[in-house]
Scaffold this motif. Structure first.
Motif, short mmCIF file in Angstrom:
data_model
loop_
_atom_site.label_atom_id
_atom_site.label_comp_id
_atom_site.label_asym_id
_atom_site.label_seq_id
_atom_site.Cartn_x
_atom_site.Cartn_y
_atom_site.Cartn_z
N UNK A 91 0.82 -1.21 0.00
CA UNK A 91 0.00 0.00 0.00
C UNK A 91 0.85 1.27 0.00
N UNK A 92 2.08 1.18 0.47
CA UNK A 92 2.95 2.36 0.49
C UNK A 92 3.74 2.53 -0.82
N UNK B 192 -11.95 3.97 -4.32
CA UNK B 192 -11.19 2.95 -3.61
C UNK B 192 -11.88 2.64 -2.29
N UNK B 193 -11.63 1.44 -1.79
CA UNK B 193 -12.07 1.03 -0.46
C UNK B 193 -10.82 0.65 0.33
N UNK B 194 -10.57 1.36 1.42
CA UNK B 194 -9.44 1.05 2.30
C UNK B 194 -9.99 1.05 3.72
N UNK C 236 -1.40 6.77 2.57
CA UNK C 236 -2.45 7.73 2.21
C UNK C 236 -2.09 8.52 0.97
N UNK C 237 -0.82 8.89 0.83
CA UNK C 237 -0.38 9.63 -0.35
C UNK C 237 -0.50 8.78 -1.61
N UNK C 238 -0.23 7.46 -1.48
CA UNK C 238 -0.38 6.57 -2.62
C UNK C 238 -1.86 6.43 -3.01
N UNK C 239 -2.73 6.35 -2.03
CA UNK C 239 -4.16 6.29 -2.32
C UNK C 239 -4.62 7.55 -3.04
N UNK C 240 -4.09 8.68 -2.60
CA UNK C 240 -4.43 9.95 -3.26
C UNK C 240 -3.92 9.95 -4.70
N UNK D 205 -13.16 7.87 -2.08
CA UNK D 205 -12.74 6.64 -1.44
C UNK D 205 -13.37 6.47 -0.07
N UNK D 206 -13.55 5.22 0.32
CA UNK D 206 -13.94 4.89 1.69
C UNK D 206 -12.66 4.66 2.48
N UNK D 207 -12.41 5.52 3.43
CA UNK D 207 -11.20 5.43 4.26
C UNK D 207 -11.64 5.27 5.72
#
Length: 257
Positions: free
Chosen positions: A131-132, A145-147, A161-165, A174-176
């Motif tokens: 994830x990173x 995305x769902x995390x 979080x930066x990768x998800x962004x 996204x669901x965080x």
């Protein structure tokens, strides 16, 4: 075949009763949602975790999972949001991090969602991904995305979080979600702690390395670039939470790019 046998045994076990609840995830009629496994109550008590599980922001200890599909209360909350947010005439690319089985099955039934799952350790996902460092995905790839309940396991959650962004499209959402205890005033974390009993005591589970406060979680998401929105019972149909065994104090965090 196994799922059908499970349903049959479930019905036979309560033959004289009439099921009155429909699980939003699997659409099966059930009699009641089942409580959280008492193992969590026993272990947090044994190791002196300072917060009561009832203090968790989005957790119904007494009506946790569906007896047929196993979906949790938070998964049912996500399903409610999908049902109100997905436009039938629009197509979506979705990334599901460390997928929950019942929620994944629910999403896959939506024909206009191209579903992709990812995790570093789970065996039956589409992509083996850290994830990173999700370099296998280009910038602005996914609409959704769902995390859910993943970041508390990740040593560098800010990088995750930066990768998800990065992989989320502009205008996407996204669901965080993470475990949040309402009386926690700050984030407590220590990735160097490996002793399981110490993790139970400090973080509430043996594979967690972090305990989030509400303010701290939102702040880190915002630092990554996200706009953070909170959805509560007032954002859904009347009685939607009670009908789905969702605690009335539950909060759904939706992040936007």
């Amino acid at each position: 075949m196994r799922s059908e046998l499970k349903k049959l045994k479930y019905r036979l076990s309560r033959l004289t009763e009439t099921p009155k609840i429909t699980c939003t995830l699997c659409q099966e009629k059930i009699y009641e949602f089942e409580p959280l496994d008492k193992h969590y109550l026993e272990m947090t008590a044994k190791y002196g975790f300072p917060y009561a599980l009832e203090d968790a922001e989005t957790l119904n200890v007494t009506a946790y999972n569906c007896p047929l599909c196993g979906g949790s209360d938070r998964d049912r909350l996500y399903a409610l949001f999908f049902n109100k947010s997905i436009e039938p005439d629009k197509t979506y690319n979705l990334l599901d991090i460390a997928p929950a089985k019942a929620l994944a099955a629910f999403i896959k039934k939506k024909k206009n969602i191209a579903y992709r799952s990812a995790d570093l350790y789970m065996p039956e996902v589409d992509d083996k991904v850290d994830l990173t460092d999700m370099h296998i995905y280009k910038d602005n790839t996914f609409d959704i995305f769902v995390c859910s309940h993943v970041l508390e396991h990740v040593p560098d959650d800010k990088k995750a979080m930066k990768e998800l962004y990065r992989v989320l499209k502009p205008g996407g959402w996204g669901i965080a979600m993470v475990p949040i205890f309402k009386s926690a005033t700050e984030i407590k974390e220590d990735p160097t702690v490996t002793d399981e009993s110490e993790r139970w005591r400090r973080f509430g589970q043996d594979d967690h390395i972090r305990l989030y406060s509400k303010a701290g979680f939102k702040e880190r998401l915002q630092e990554a670039g996200f706009e953070v929105k909170e959805f509560t019972t007032k954002d859904f149909k009347k009685d939607a939470f009670s009908a789905n065994g969702i605690d009335p104090g539950s909060v759904l965090y939706i992040v936007n790019k």
